[in-house]
Design an enzyme around this catalytic site. Structure first.
Site, PDB file in Angstrom:
ATOM      1  N   LYS A  22       0.860  -1.479   0.005  1.00 49.04           N
ATOM      2  CA  LYS A  22      -0.200   0.090  -0.535  1.00 49.04           C
ATOM      3  C   LYS A  22       0.770   1.335   0.181  1.00 49.04           C
ATOM      4  O   LYS A  22       0.515   2.294  -0.418  1.00 49.04           O
ATOM      5  CB  LYS A  22      -1.485   0.259   0.713  1.00 49.04           C
ATOM      6  CG  LYS A  22      -0.296  -0.030   2.465  1.00 49.04           C
ATOM      7  CD  LYS A  22      -2.012   0.445   2.956  1.00 49.04           C
ATOM      8  CE  LYS A  22      -0.672  -0.208   5.188  1.00 49.04           C
ATOM      9  NZ  LYS A  22      -2.458  -0.303   5.926  1.00 49.04           N
ATOM     10  N   ARG A  23       2.037   1.289   0.202  1.00 51.09           N
ATOM     11  CA  ARG A  23       3.133   2.091  -0.071  1.00 51.09           C
ATOM     12  C   ARG A  23       2.596   2.400  -1.309  1.00 51.09           C
ATOM     13  O   ARG A  23       3.571   3.853  -1.257  1.00 51.09           O
ATOM     14  CB  ARG A  23       4.235   2.068   0.758  1.00 51.09           C
ATOM     15  CG  ARG A  23       4.410   1.927   2.105  1.00 51.09           C
ATOM     16  CD  ARG A  23       5.696   2.291   2.734  1.00 51.09           C
ATOM     17  NE  ARG A  23       5.082   3.121   4.090  1.00 51.09           N
ATOM     18  CZ  ARG A  23       5.799   2.978   5.297  1.00 51.09           C
ATOM     19  NH1 ARG A  23       8.097   3.358   4.569  1.00 51.09           N
ATOM     20  NH2 ARG A  23       5.846   3.180   6.049  1.00 51.09           N
TER      21      ARG A  23
END
Ligand code: GLU
Length: 495
Positions: free
Chosen positions: A253-254
């Site tokens: 998700k980064r």
């Protein structure tokens, strides 16, 4: 034999697109063989699991159009389908393994294990349990248990030779037994670990094919051994390739939004997202890009899964979504938009934020249009700050993003506390920090309460916008990331 597959999510966070991807392939495989598809909740990690996360996973998978024949919400003959409700079953099976001499009680303290690990690392050995409690006498074990001494149950593992794992896509994989640790099966709190619960449940739920992510390959030897110890037939194993970011790293998700709720809020059609997940490592025999779930089931063949890491590319997904949108009838388009956001559920919580601020409805969109928007049109000049330099602004945005990424309970109180901590950490008054947040989240210098807005927009869109703002201002260099992470850790420990 009836084919039975399952998806076994752990409810420990946002509903992940990777879970939907594996669920989709399990459902297609079961349906194609006229079999059944089961959903089981693996919530043995009591600290990280939450009922809220479980509900979001069920809702998101349903929203996508997936449906299971058995599960915690629909019941079925092999329930309960939530591992936290099956403790007695695991306990009984763990006792069986001990009685047969395949598992043993281990009383080692966390300190001893930490020390052992540190020594092994220093000697460049593979860290693992050294068998300290393996040969305790029955009498000693009984005494220590009677005295209430905390302990875990570990499985015995052969020290030599290789384990041969048969994989439906990869053929035979060899893993040396010396790389396999004497896995804890039951924790000191009396709850099972993933490995024991997973194997016992797959057996009792009569699962015939286990399709799961490739990150579980290294667990396969432990599972194979457990099936052997219990004297059960093994289901067939199939390890699916992991989804990747466009730079080939593991989807995270980064780098990419991974929550299904994000795609829902952004206005993707569930059919399109499911279609895109069906294109991950798999293709239709005629290579067509747009297909429905029914079409996928009709043409499904697990052997068409290719092992090259499938790339989850948001731009391609958006393109495919556009294809689906163009093929909607006008009425279906209207219905889909209403389902998306123009409905009471979504609009009702906005009323208290806007009712006192407008005189006519036509002012609504200029004031609150950002609730219906994904990406905002921002200008770096909007982030000019009277007290902070550009670099400091980037730093504050990054710290806010990290803090909010770590926030588990997404509500106004939690959001406010996170923001306050960042403000204190960088010695800024809250009122000096708020303008940055207003611009990043609403696109405007002032608007409805930004804290309420974030609570309603949800974690995914709020974090997405902070990331967008940070990137617009140039992002953070590797060096800055390091320094700011340290700063975050320092002020988090000071608070
Ligand atoms: N609970 C595991 C997960 O969260 C399931 C892995 C498996 O399918 O065996 O992915």
């Amino acid at each position: 034999m009836t084919v039975r597959t399952r998806i076994a999510p752990s409810p420990t966070g946002d509903p992940h697109v990777g879970t939907a991807y594996i669920a989709l392939f399990n459902q297609c495989f079961a349906r194609q063989h006229g079999g059944q598809f089961v959903l089981r909740i693996e919530d043995t990690d009591q600290v990280r699991s939450s009922a809220e996360s479980e509900q979001q996973i069920l809702d998101s998978l349903r929203w996508l159009g997936l449906d299971w024949d058995e599960g915690p919400d629909v019941g079925g003959p092999h329930g309960p389908y939530r591992q936290s409700e099956r403790s007695a079953i695991y306990h009984e099976h763990s006792e069986q393994l001990i009685a047969k001499g395949h598992a043993f009680r281990c009383f080692c303290s966390a300190e001893r294990l930490d020390k052992l690990r540190a020594e092994q690392m220093a000697n460049k050995q593979t860290p693992g349990y050294d068998g300290h409690c393996l040969h305790l006498s029955e009498q000693e074990v009984a005494q220590r248990v009677a005295a209430g001494e905390p302990h875990v149950v570990r499985m015995k593992v052969p020290g030599t030779g290789v384990c041969k794992v048969q994989d439906m896509l990869r053929g035979e994989i060899e893993i040396p037994w010396e790389q396999v640790d004497m896995q804890v099966l039951m924790k000191a709190d009396g709850l099972p670990t993933y490995h024991l619960a997973n194997v016992v449940d797959d057996h009792l739920m009569q699962i015939t094919h286990v399709l799961r992510g490739e990150e579980w390959i290294n667990s396969a030897p432990k599972h194979i051994l457990l099936y052997r110890y219990f004297g059960w037939d093994m289901p067939q194993l199939c390890h699916m390739p992991l989804l990747r970011n466009p730079d080939k790293s593991k989807l995270s998700k980064r780098k990419n939004p991974t929550s299904i709720i994000f795609y829902q809020r952004m206005g993707y059609l569930p059919q399109a997202l499911l279609n895109y997940l069906g294109r991950m490592g798999w293709s239709m025999p005629d290579e067509r890009e747009k297909f429905s779930l029914d079409e996928m089931v009709e043409h499904f063949d697990i052997q068409r899964v290719s092992l090259g890491g499938p790339i989850f590319d948001v731009e391609k997904l958006a393109w495919l979504n556009g294809q689906w949108i163009r093929d909607l009838s006008e009425q279906d388009f209207v219905d889909a938009v209403q389902t998306w956001a123009l409905n009471s559920d979504y609009l009702r919580p906005l009323v208290p934020l806007v009712q006192s601020r407008v005189e006519t409805f036509s002012e609504l969109l200029p004031l609150a249009g950002f609730f219906m928007t994904g990406k905002l049109e921002l200008d770096p000049a909007q982030f000019a700050h009277k007290k902070l330099s550009q670099d400091e602004v980037r730093q504050v945005l990054q710290l806010l993003l990290w803090k909010l990424e770590a926030l588990r309970q997404w509500d106004k109180e939690g959001i406010t506390a996170s923001i306050q901590q960042v403000a204190e950490g960088v010695q800024l008054k809250l009122r000096d920090l708020m303008p940055l947040l207003f611009v990043a989240i609403t696109g405007q210098a002032s608007s409805v309460s930004v804290l309420d807005a974030m609570a309603h927009l949800g974690p995914d869109l709020s974090r997405f916008r902070l990331r967008q703002a940070l990137e617009l201002l140039g992002g953070a260099s590797k060096k800055e990331v390091k320094a700011w992470e340290k700063l975050l850790a320092d002020f988090a420990s000071a608070q």
